[in-house]
Design an enzyme around this catalytic site. Sequence first.
Site: not given
Ligand code: 13P
Length: 285
Positions: A81, A177
Amino acid sequence: MLISGKQILQHAYENGYAVPAFNFANMENLQAIIEGAEEMNAPVIIQTTQGAIDYAGFEYLADIGIGAAQRSRVPVVLHLDHGQKYEYCLKAIQLGWTSIMIDSSLEKLAENVRKVNEVIKIARPLGIAVEAELGIIGGKEDDLKSEQDIYTEVKDAVDFYQATHCDALAIAVGTAHGIYKGTVKIDFNRIQEIREKLPIPLVLHGSSGVPLEMVSQAVRCGINKVNFDTELKLANLQALQTFMTKNPGVYDIRKMYRPCRQAMKEVVKAKIEACKATNKSWVVL
Ligand code: 13P
């Protein structure tokens, strides 16, 4: 079973559902995700940020991530990610990650294209999916510009796709996020417009705190991967605080983390249900 991100996202794209993607950084976190997916009989993406890798170690996360995926009854993708450095993406590929995000969304468009193509060059021959990002997703990336400047432009998305042929694209449509400060607003029309123009799965980041019905609506508009992280962390924290208040003096980590794992699993299951969005079945591989 461990499978390629390409395979699962393509199936989701063709069948109108989203594969939920959850971040993990330790064993309890990972077990909560896999057990939740197994109980829901759903495919799942387990993902690691560079921060999680720096915390737990590349090889260690590879060991537990791949091991858990291989033993799982449901299809599991191991995804990087927000990979920002080419070297990180390369190492993840070498260690067995089956899907990679190269996030150069803060760069100018041409540089974003160049960096994404650099990763595609090594990932594609191996059947590994490459996710890119266009636009600025709020939260950790915000306080830079106005709304209109940060949302993904439909025309930019088309140009970007033509220049890269990436396997999936994260788009900025209003989510952020982390913890939301105000009301969540998602530009569903923009999702639909981009979906009509691009023949690839679209990704929604920053989905913690987004009401479940809005997640499902985003999926019905064309989202095929939904990322969740913060809500798992919050569920973990709340369960730990409750346990410690009720059981002061307990120091056995097995007792402390059992309710945390359970709380994270409940969040996972609710998100999975929202990602299904339609009555069609999940992937059958
Ligand atoms: P959140 O922490 O807002 O759920 O986002 C997670 C995310 O997009 C990881 O790439």
